[in-house]
Design an enzyme around this catalytic site. Structure first.
Site, PDB file in Angstrom:
ATOM      1  N   PHE A   1       0.902  -1.187  -0.064  1.00  0.00           N
ATOM      2  CA  PHE A   1       0.227  -0.090   0.201  1.00  0.00           C
ATOM      3  C   PHE A   1       0.826   1.233   0.010  1.00  0.00           C
ATOM      4  O   PHE A   1       0.776   1.955  -0.808  1.00  0.00           O
ATOM      5  CB  PHE A   1      -0.936  -0.115   1.437  1.00  0.00           C
ATOM      6  CG  PHE A   1      -1.777   1.331   1.792  1.00  0.00           C
ATOM      7  CD1 PHE A   1      -2.268   1.932   0.743  1.00  0.00           C
ATOM      8  CD2 PHE A   1      -1.532   1.522   2.810  1.00  0.00           C
ATOM      9  CE1 PHE A   1      -2.810   3.247   1.080  1.00  0.00           C
ATOM     10  CE2 PHE A   1      -2.387   2.576   3.388  1.00  0.00           C
ATOM     11  CZ  PHE A   1      -2.972   3.382   2.331  1.00  0.00           C
TER      12      PHE A   1
ATOM     13  N   GLY B   1       1.654  -7.807  -0.213  1.00  0.00           N
ATOM     14  CA  GLY B   1       1.685  -6.494  -1.320  1.00  0.00           C
ATOM     15  C   GLY B   1       0.871  -7.169  -2.548  1.00  0.00           C
ATOM     16  O   GLY B   1       0.788  -8.652  -2.641  1.00  0.00           O
TER      17      GLY B   1
ATOM     18  N   ASP C   1      12.358 -11.755  -0.725  1.00  0.00           N
ATOM     19  CA  ASP C   1      12.081 -11.699   0.672  1.00  0.00           C
ATOM     20  C   ASP C   1      13.287 -11.305   1.203  1.00  0.00           C
ATOM     21  O   ASP C   1      14.386 -11.495   1.348  1.00  0.00           O
ATOM     22  CB  ASP C   1      11.685 -12.997   1.170  1.00  0.00           C
ATOM     23  CG  ASP C   1      11.663 -13.203   2.395  1.00  0.00           C
ATOM     24  OD1 ASP C   1      11.622 -12.284   3.091  1.00  0.00           O
ATOM     25  OD2 ASP C   1      11.324 -14.212   3.081  1.00  0.00           O
TER      26      ASP C   1
ATOM     27  N   ALA D   1      10.656   2.590   7.841  1.00  0.00           N
ATOM     28  CA  ALA D   1       8.981   2.731   8.175  1.00  0.00           C
ATOM     29  C   ALA D   1       8.807   1.980   9.424  1.00  0.00           C
ATOM     30  O   ALA D   1       8.581   0.968   9.438  1.00  0.00           O
ATOM     31  CB  ALA D   1       8.255   2.200   6.952  1.00  0.00           C
TER      32      ALA D   1
ATOM     33  N   TYR E   1       4.778  -7.602  16.036  1.00  0.00           N
ATOM     34  CA  TYR E   1       5.084  -6.292  15.138  1.00  0.00           C
ATOM     35  C   TYR E   1       5.567  -5.188  16.003  1.00  0.00           C
ATOM     36  O   TYR E   1       6.663  -4.627  15.355  1.00  0.00           O
ATOM     37  CB  TYR E   1       3.654  -5.718  14.558  1.00  0.00           C
ATOM     38  CG  TYR E   1       3.479  -4.280  13.556  1.00  0.00           C
ATOM     39  CD1 TYR E   1       4.196  -4.773  12.576  1.00  0.00           C
ATOM     40  CD2 TYR E   1       2.774  -3.467  13.961  1.00  0.00           C
ATOM     41  CE1 TYR E   1       4.064  -3.792  11.763  1.00  0.00           C
ATOM     42  CE2 TYR E   1       2.984  -2.325  13.320  1.00  0.00           C
ATOM     43  CZ  TYR E   1       3.585  -2.384  11.915  1.00  0.00           C
ATOM     44  OH  TYR E   1       3.365  -1.487  11.060  1.00  0.00           O
TER      45      TYR E   1
ATOM     46  N   LYS F   1       9.358  -3.575  15.239  1.00  0.00           N
ATOM     47  CA  LYS F   1       9.569  -2.189  14.832  1.00  0.00           C
ATOM     48  C   LYS F   1      10.433  -1.496  15.884  1.00  0.00           C
ATOM     49  O   LYS F   1      11.208  -0.790  15.583  1.00  0.00           O
ATOM     50  CB  LYS F   1       8.205  -1.562  14.593  1.00  0.00           C
ATOM     51  CG  LYS F   1       7.478  -2.088  13.441  1.00  0.00           C
ATOM     52  CD  LYS F   1       8.100  -1.667  12.087  1.00  0.00           C
ATOM     53  CE  LYS F   1       7.372  -2.065  10.870  1.00  0.00           C
ATOM     54  NZ  LYS F   1       7.938  -1.503   9.603  1.00  0.00           N
TER      55      LYS F   1
END
Ligand code: UDP
Length: 317
Positions: free
Chosen positions: A11, A36, A56, A114, A145, A149
């Site tokens: 996205f 994706g 990957d 990101a 997650y 991050k």
């Protein structure tokens, strides 16, 4: 100039590919297509300055030739996706970030990570400034997650401090717009898909939890402003207009004309009660702030979803 964009078929990654192409750069898009879609970059494939490599990034990244920017956007980003892909999520945030930083170091290129508002977990400070260290459950379902991050941020700062890599870290808050996957499980795709198929909208918990939704063009403009700046420390980019999920569901019902009653489902574990970016740093440093309000943004997103739902109906008959 040449950019490598990991997660470039996702996205946000695909919108970034567009922007770097518009700037006259060459773009190498890396994506393993786990969340994706090639459809997001189809319009770019005929451009000689664009190339797509199915890869990957948790494995060694080999990009021959010069690279001026590495934009690391590869990762599942919807709670449903990272619950379905917990180990892949941890690996792309850790090993993937290490490989992407290694590429930036080898090529002497700028690197942008990101990152996410999930670094703040279920915050006990609102709005969340960059100086807040967060309130994260490391072993809960979202930990895969959040901690990946947080590790990615630590690794990025370590490459900056130890190797002098020219790094940037953007903490991205909830974003919506064209090219979100219809079935990615997040509130906006779920609500729009449900409303457009005449189903009841599913609200988790009592719907009093809040989120602040940023339209994708605003978010991408903020990321590029950060990329162009000299700021190494994490910077929030998001829209500070905070609303409850219940209000959000009502807005979607209103724009779609959905008449079905809302259906309430259990609140997922560790679902943050409040989320709202403090964007004073981005305003002062980047002279950036969002321009698209929720009404306009939802209208543009609705058009995209209407087309996608119609396509899906044609395919499935
Ligand atoms: N949510 C909801 N119904 C859905 C999907 C999500 O009520 O069908 C809620 C979810 O529990 C959360 C908020 O909407 O409180 C935003 O969820 P999303 O998955 O979009 O992303 P998050 O901000 O939690 O990462």
């Amino acid at each position: 100039m040449r950019a490598v964009i990991t997660g470039g078929a996702g996205f946000l990654g695909s919108h970034l590919c567009d922007k770097f192409i518009e700037r006259g750069w060459e773009v190498v898009c890396l994506d393993n297509l786990s969340t994706g879609a090639e459809a997001n970059i189809q319009h770019l494939t005929a451009n000689p300055r664009f190339s797509f490599v199915r890869h990957d990034v948790t494995r060694y990244i080999d990009v021959p030739g010069p690279v001026n920017a590495v934009m690391h956007f590869a990762s599942p980003a919807s709670p449903d996706d990272y619950l379905r892909l917990p180990i892949q999520t941890l690996k792309v945030g850790s090993l993937g970030t290490h490989n992407a930083l290694g590429l930036a170091l080898a090529k002497k290129s700028r690197f942008l990570l990101a990152s996410t508002s999930e670094c703040y977990g279920d915050p006990d400070v609102s709005p969340q400034p960059e100086t807040y260290w967060g309130h994260v459950n490391p072993i809960g379902p979202r930990g895969v997650y959040d901690e990946a991050k947080r590790f990615a941020e630590a690794m990025t700062m370590a490459y900056h401090r130890a190797h002098g890599v020219d790094t940037r870290i953007v903490r991205i808050f909830n974003t919506y717009g064209p090219r979100m996957r219809l079935n990615d499980g997040r509130a906006l795709p779920n609500f729009l898909y449900q409303a457009l198929s005449g189903q009841a909208i599913t609200v988790y918990g009592d719907g009093h939890q809040t989120r602040s939704f940023c339209y994708v063009s605003d978010l991408i403009a903020g990321i590029l402003a950060l990329f162009d700046s000299a700021e190494h420390l994490p910077t929030n980019i998001g829209n500070p207009h905070e609303i409850t999920i219940l209000e959000f569901a009502e807005r979607i019902r209103a724009i779609t004309g959905n008449k079905a009653e809302l259906v309430f489902k259990p609140l997922p574990q560790d679902d943050p009660k409040r989320r709202c970016p403090d964007i004073r740093k981005a305003q002062a440093l980047l002279h950036w702030e969002p321009k698209v309000n929720l009404e306009e943004g939802l209208k543009l997103t609705l058009e995209y979803f209407q087309k996608k739902v119609a396509e899906e109906r044609r395919v499935t008959g």
